[in-house]
Design a protein around this motif. Structure first.
Motif, PDB file in Angstrom:
ATOM      1  N   VAL A  40      45.733  51.088  23.215  1.00 17.48           N
ATOM      2  CA  VAL A  40      46.412  49.814  23.453  1.00 17.48           C
ATOM      3  C   VAL A  40      46.580  49.106  22.118  1.00 17.48           C
ATOM      4  CG1 VAL A  40      46.328  47.608  24.652  1.00 17.48           C
ATOM      5  CG2 VAL A  40      45.358  49.641  25.740  1.00 17.48           C
ATOM      6  N   ARG A  41      47.831  48.727  21.819  1.00 19.28           N
ATOM      7  CA  ARG A  41      48.130  47.928  20.630  1.00 19.28           C
ATOM      8  C   ARG A  41      48.859  46.676  21.081  1.00 19.28           C
ATOM      9  NH1 ARG A  41      49.938  52.963  19.615  1.00 19.28           N
ATOM     10  NH2 ARG A  41      52.103  52.330  19.467  1.00 19.28           N
ATOM     11  N   MET A  42      48.581  45.580  20.433  1.00 20.03           N
ATOM     12  CA  MET A  42      49.232  44.319  20.760  1.00 20.03           C
ATOM     13  C   MET A  42      50.324  44.042  19.735  1.00 20.03           C
ATOM     14  SD  MET A  42      47.624  43.475  23.463  1.00 20.03           S
ATOM     15  CE  MET A  42      48.272  41.842  23.737  1.00 20.03           C
ATOM     16  N   GLY A  43      51.336  43.287  20.162  1.00 21.69           N
ATOM     17  CA  GLY A  43      52.416  42.949  19.248  1.00 21.69           C
ATOM     18  C   GLY A  43      53.305  41.864  19.812  1.00 21.69           C
ATOM     19  N   THR A  44      54.346  41.565  19.043  1.00 19.00           N
ATOM     20  CA  THR A  44      55.311  40.536  19.413  1.00 19.00           C
ATOM     21  C   THR A  44      56.705  41.147  19.406  1.00 19.00           C
ATOM     22  OG1 THR A  44      53.917  38.878  18.362  1.00 19.00           O
ATOM     23  CG2 THR A  44      56.197  38.248  18.814  1.00 19.00           C
ATOM     24  N   VAL A  45      57.478  40.866  20.452  1.00 20.48           N
ATOM     25  CA  VAL A  45      58.841  41.394  20.546  1.00 20.48           C
ATOM     26  C   VAL A  45      59.711  40.761  19.457  1.00 20.48           C
ATOM     27  CG1 VAL A  45      60.907  41.537  22.001  1.00 20.48           C
ATOM     28  CG2 VAL A  45      58.630  41.802  23.024  1.00 20.48           C
ATOM     29  N   GLU A  46      60.359  41.619  18.682  1.00 24.62           N
ATOM     30  CA  GLU A  46      61.286  41.166  17.630  1.00 24.62           C
ATOM     31  C   GLU A  46      62.711  41.078  18.178  1.00 24.62           C
ATOM     32  OE1 GLU A  46      60.935  40.824  13.926  1.00 24.62           O
ATOM     33  OE2 GLU A  46      58.929  40.308  14.628  1.00 24.62           O
ATOM     34  N   SER A  47      63.115  42.114  18.929  1.00 20.83           N
ATOM     35  CA  SER A  47      64.475  42.126  19.474  1.00 20.83           C
ATOM     36  C   SER A  47      64.522  43.009  20.707  1.00 20.83           C
ATOM     37  CB  SER A  47      65.486  42.634  18.431  1.00 20.83           C
ATOM     38  OG  SER A  47      65.242  43.990  18.122  1.00 20.83           O
ATOM     39  N   VAL A  48      65.553  42.786  21.509  1.00 13.65           N
ATOM     40  CA  VAL A  48      65.755  43.535  22.743  1.00 13.65           C
ATOM     41  C   VAL A  48      67.239  43.854  22.852  1.00 13.65           C
ATOM     42  CG1 VAL A  48      65.592  43.458  25.259  1.00 13.65           C
ATOM     43  CG2 VAL A  48      63.857  42.310  23.875  1.00 13.65           C
ATOM     44  N   ILE A 110      66.317  49.904  28.117  1.00 16.86           N
ATOM     45  CA  ILE A 110      66.132  48.749  27.254  1.00 16.86           C
ATOM     46  C   ILE A 110      65.368  49.217  26.017  1.00 16.86           C
ATOM     47  CG2 ILE A 110      64.018  48.023  28.435  1.00 16.86           C
ATOM     48  CD1 ILE A 110      64.973  45.124  27.990  1.00 16.86           C
ATOM     49  N   GLU A 111      65.857  48.834  24.863  1.00 19.82           N
ATOM     50  CA  GLU A 111      65.194  49.138  23.598  1.00 19.82           C
ATOM     51  C   GLU A 111      64.459  47.878  23.157  1.00 19.82           C
ATOM     52  OE1 GLU A 111      66.967  51.189  19.809  1.00 19.82           O
ATOM     53  OE2 GLU A 111      67.242  49.005  19.692  1.00 19.82           O
ATOM     54  N   SER A 133      61.091  41.247  32.292  1.00 18.48           N
ATOM     55  CA  SER A 133      62.096  41.038  31.249  1.00 18.48           C
ATOM     56  C   SER A 133      61.372  40.746  29.937  1.00 18.48           C
ATOM     57  CB  SER A 133      63.033  39.893  31.613  1.00 18.48           C
ATOM     58  OG  SER A 133      62.317  38.682  31.690  1.00 18.48           O
ATOM     59  N   PHE A 134      61.980  41.159  28.854  1.00 16.39           N
ATOM     60  CA  PHE A 134      61.415  40.952  27.534  1.00 16.39           C
ATOM     61  C   PHE A 134      62.365  40.092  26.718  1.00 16.39           C
ATOM     62  CE2 PHE A 134      59.729  44.997  29.022  1.00 16.39           C
ATOM     63  CZ  PHE A 134      58.374  44.834  28.783  1.00 16.39           C
ATOM     64  N   SER A 135      61.801  39.189  25.916  1.00 14.00           N
ATOM     65  CA  SER A 135      62.579  38.316  25.036  1.00 14.00           C
ATOM     66  C   SER A 135      61.900  38.268  23.680  1.00 14.00           C
ATOM     67  CB  SER A 135      62.655  36.895  25.605  1.00 14.00           C
ATOM     68  OG  SER A 135      63.260  36.891  26.871  1.00 14.00           O
ATOM     69  N   PRO A 136      62.677  38.055  22.611  1.00 16.53           N
ATOM     70  CA  PRO A 136      62.053  37.905  21.298  1.00 16.53           C
ATOM     71  C   PRO A 136      60.983  36.805  21.342  1.00 16.53           C
ATOM     72  CG  PRO A 136      64.412  38.148  21.062  1.00 16.53           C
ATOM     73  CD  PRO A 136      64.138  38.010  22.539  1.00 16.53           C
ATOM     74  N   GLY A 137      59.848  37.105  20.714  1.00 19.12           N
ATOM     75  CA  GLY A 137      58.736  36.160  20.697  1.00 19.12           C
ATOM     76  C   GLY A 137      57.678  36.431  21.752  1.00 19.12           C
TER      77      GLY A 137
END
Length: 153
Positions: A40-48, A110-111, A133-137
């Protein structure tokens, strides 16, 4: 009786192709992945962005199309003409079956590009899910098991 046989030959490929469908959404696991430790790695969505995931290209579609096309072609003409149209029907049916399988199995994807907490940026493609759904941030988890990764919230 002949109409029933033709109907069975036409519907069987669709059922076989549907049975081969694999779910590529982030919330679906294969039997082999169940009860297996995941990284498991954590992160923040940059773009979708939305992408197409191409459909399967197995032998099922072309084989089913060949059978259906051969049967359909054999019913045209008589004698040698029937043999020729049977071969032409089988070839055309095989090509049509391959195209139909790929088209039926194609999925909306979805990328998701994620900046992981270690600073690395990676992109993940999975089937689009109406439930997530995924959004930047957005903060997300990247789960990896047996070399396959998925992004979840």
């Amino acid at each position: 009786m002949r109409k029933v046989l033709v109907l069975v030959c036409l519907l069987s490929p669709l059922l076989m192709v549907g049975g081969c469908a694999s779910n590529l959404q982030g919330d679906t696991y294969s039997r082999e992945q169940a009860r297996t430790p995941q990284t498991v790695r954590m992160g923040t969505v940059e773009s979708v962005r939305y992408v197409q995931i191409e459909g399967t290209k197995s032998v099922v579609g072309p084989a089913a199309g060949t059978v259906v096309g051969g049967i359909a072609g054999s019913s045209v003409g008589g004698g040698r003409g029937s043999m020729i149209t049977s071969v032409i029907g089988a070839v055309a049916g095989g090509l049509a079956g391959a195209a139909a399988e790929e088209g039926i199995m194609r999925r909306q994807g979805i990328e998701i590009t994620v900046r992981e907490d270690d600073g690395s940026i990676r992109s993940y493609v999975q089937a689009d899910s109406p439930d997530v759904s995924f959004s930047p941030g957005d903060r997300v988890r990247v789960l990896t098991v047996n070399g396959e990764s998925r992004v979840t919230k």
